[in-house]
Design a protein around this motif. Structure first.
Motif, PDB file in Angstrom:
ATOM      1  N   SER A  24      61.230 -17.515   8.408  1.00 30.81           N
ATOM      2  CA  SER A  24      62.258 -16.854   7.632  1.00 30.81           C
ATOM      3  C   SER A  24      63.016 -16.268   8.710  1.00 30.81           C
ATOM      4  CB  SER A  24      61.180 -16.070   6.916  1.00 30.81           C
ATOM      5  OG  SER A  24      62.138 -15.139   6.212  1.00 30.81           O
ATOM      6  N   ASN A  25      64.277 -15.811   8.017  1.00 30.82           N
ATOM      7  CA  ASN A  25      65.229 -14.971   8.671  1.00 30.82           C
ATOM      8  C   ASN A  25      65.183 -13.958   8.068  1.00 30.82           C
ATOM      9  OD1 ASN A  25      66.926 -16.077   6.734  1.00 30.82           O
ATOM     10  ND2 ASN A  25      68.399 -17.021   7.961  1.00 30.82           N
ATOM     11  N   ASP A  26      64.643 -13.671   6.935  1.00 31.21           N
ATOM     12  CA  ASP A  26      64.567 -12.506   6.031  1.00 31.21           C
ATOM     13  C   ASP A  26      63.448 -11.397   6.187  1.00 31.21           C
ATOM     14  OD1 ASP A  26      65.425 -10.963   4.051  1.00 31.21           O
ATOM     15  OD2 ASP A  26      64.594 -12.095   2.402  1.00 31.21           O
ATOM     16  N   TYR A  27      63.417 -10.817   7.503  1.00 29.67           N
ATOM     17  CA  TYR A  27      62.336  -9.780   7.998  1.00 29.67           C
ATOM     18  C   TYR A  27      63.172  -8.626   8.358  1.00 29.67           C
ATOM     19  CZ  TYR A  27      63.884 -11.864  12.348  1.00 29.67           C
ATOM     20  OH  TYR A  27      64.781 -12.387  13.254  1.00 29.67           O
ATOM     21  N   SER A  28      62.425  -7.427   8.708  1.00 28.66           N
ATOM     22  CA  SER A  28      62.837  -6.407   9.140  1.00 28.66           C
ATOM     23  C   SER A  28      61.798  -5.902  10.312  1.00 28.66           C
ATOM     24  CB  SER A  28      62.755  -5.218   8.131  1.00 28.66           C
ATOM     25  OG  SER A  28      63.801  -5.572   7.071  1.00 28.66           O
ATOM     26  N   GLU A  84      57.368  -5.982  26.830  1.00 25.63           N
ATOM     27  CA  GLU A  84      56.889  -6.600  25.497  1.00 25.63           C
ATOM     28  C   GLU A  84      57.028  -5.745  24.445  1.00 25.63           C
ATOM     29  OE1 GLU A  84      52.189  -6.411  24.162  1.00 25.63           O
ATOM     30  OE2 GLU A  84      52.726  -8.119  25.680  1.00 25.63           O
ATOM     31  N   LEU A  85      57.486  -6.167  23.342  1.00 21.05           N
ATOM     32  CA  LEU A  85      58.060  -5.399  22.110  1.00 21.05           C
ATOM     33  C   LEU A  85      56.796  -5.158  21.402  1.00 21.05           C
ATOM     34  CD1 LEU A  85      60.100  -4.336  20.228  1.00 21.05           C
ATOM     35  CD2 LEU A  85      60.418  -6.436  19.454  1.00 21.05           C
ATOM     36  N   GLN A  86      56.420  -4.118  20.809  1.00 16.99           N
ATOM     37  CA  GLN A  86      55.415  -3.622  20.081  1.00 16.99           C
ATOM     38  C   GLN A  86      55.904  -2.958  18.867  1.00 16.99           C
ATOM     39  OE1 GLN A  86      52.561  -1.255  22.607  1.00 16.99           O
ATOM     40  NE2 GLN A  86      51.677  -2.918  23.523  1.00 16.99           N
ATOM     41  N   GLY A  87      55.328  -3.486  17.775  1.00 18.37           N
ATOM     42  CA  GLY A  87      55.777  -2.567  16.445  1.00 18.37           C
ATOM     43  C   GLY A  87      55.263  -3.433  15.273  1.00 18.37           C
ATOM     44  N   THR A  88      55.682  -3.536  14.013  1.00 19.87           N
ATOM     45  CA  THR A  88      55.418  -4.352  12.914  1.00 19.87           C
ATOM     46  C   THR A  88      56.775  -4.754  12.349  1.00 19.87           C
ATOM     47  OG1 THR A  88      54.019  -2.288  12.542  1.00 19.87           O
ATOM     48  CG2 THR A  88      54.346  -3.905  10.533  1.00 19.87           C
ATOM     49  N   VAL A  89      56.496  -6.159  11.961  1.00 17.66           N
ATOM     50  CA  VAL A  89      57.602  -6.507  10.952  1.00 17.66           C
ATOM     51  C   VAL A  89      57.309  -7.197   9.794  1.00 17.66           C
ATOM     52  CG1 VAL A  89      58.880  -8.936  11.324  1.00 17.66           C
ATOM     53  CG2 VAL A  89      58.219  -7.782  13.468  1.00 17.66           C
TER      54      VAL A  89
END
Length: 75
Positions: free
Chosen positions: A16-20, A36-41
């Motif tokens: 998917s390319n529909d994310y944030s 390293e990227l940390q977070g929530t998608v």
């Protein structure tokens, strides 16, 4: 850019390319000194496999380049 997600209900992977990316994400150094990227998608639309909205830790999302390096076909 399309990213690859695994539906937690169906246990299947989809693109998917529909994310944030949620606010509050950060970049940290890993044990080898790499970044390293940390977070929530989150998906902006419902999952195409089960119809629910999902959130993922960044570490659980695959980009096309990581799929190629593992020898998987990229669609």
């Amino acid at each position: 850019m399309k990213l690859y997600f695994t539906c937690p209900i169906k246990k299947e992977t989809f693109a998917s390319n529909d994310y944030s990316l949620h606010p509050g994400h950060s970049i940290v150094l890993d044990d080898q000194g790499g970044k390293e990227l940390q977070g929530t998608v989150s998906l902006n639309a419902a999952c195409p496999l089960c119809g629910q909205k999902h959130q993922y830790a960044v570490k659980d999302v695959l980009c096309p380049l990581s799929r190629e390096s593992r020898g998987e076909n990229v669609r």
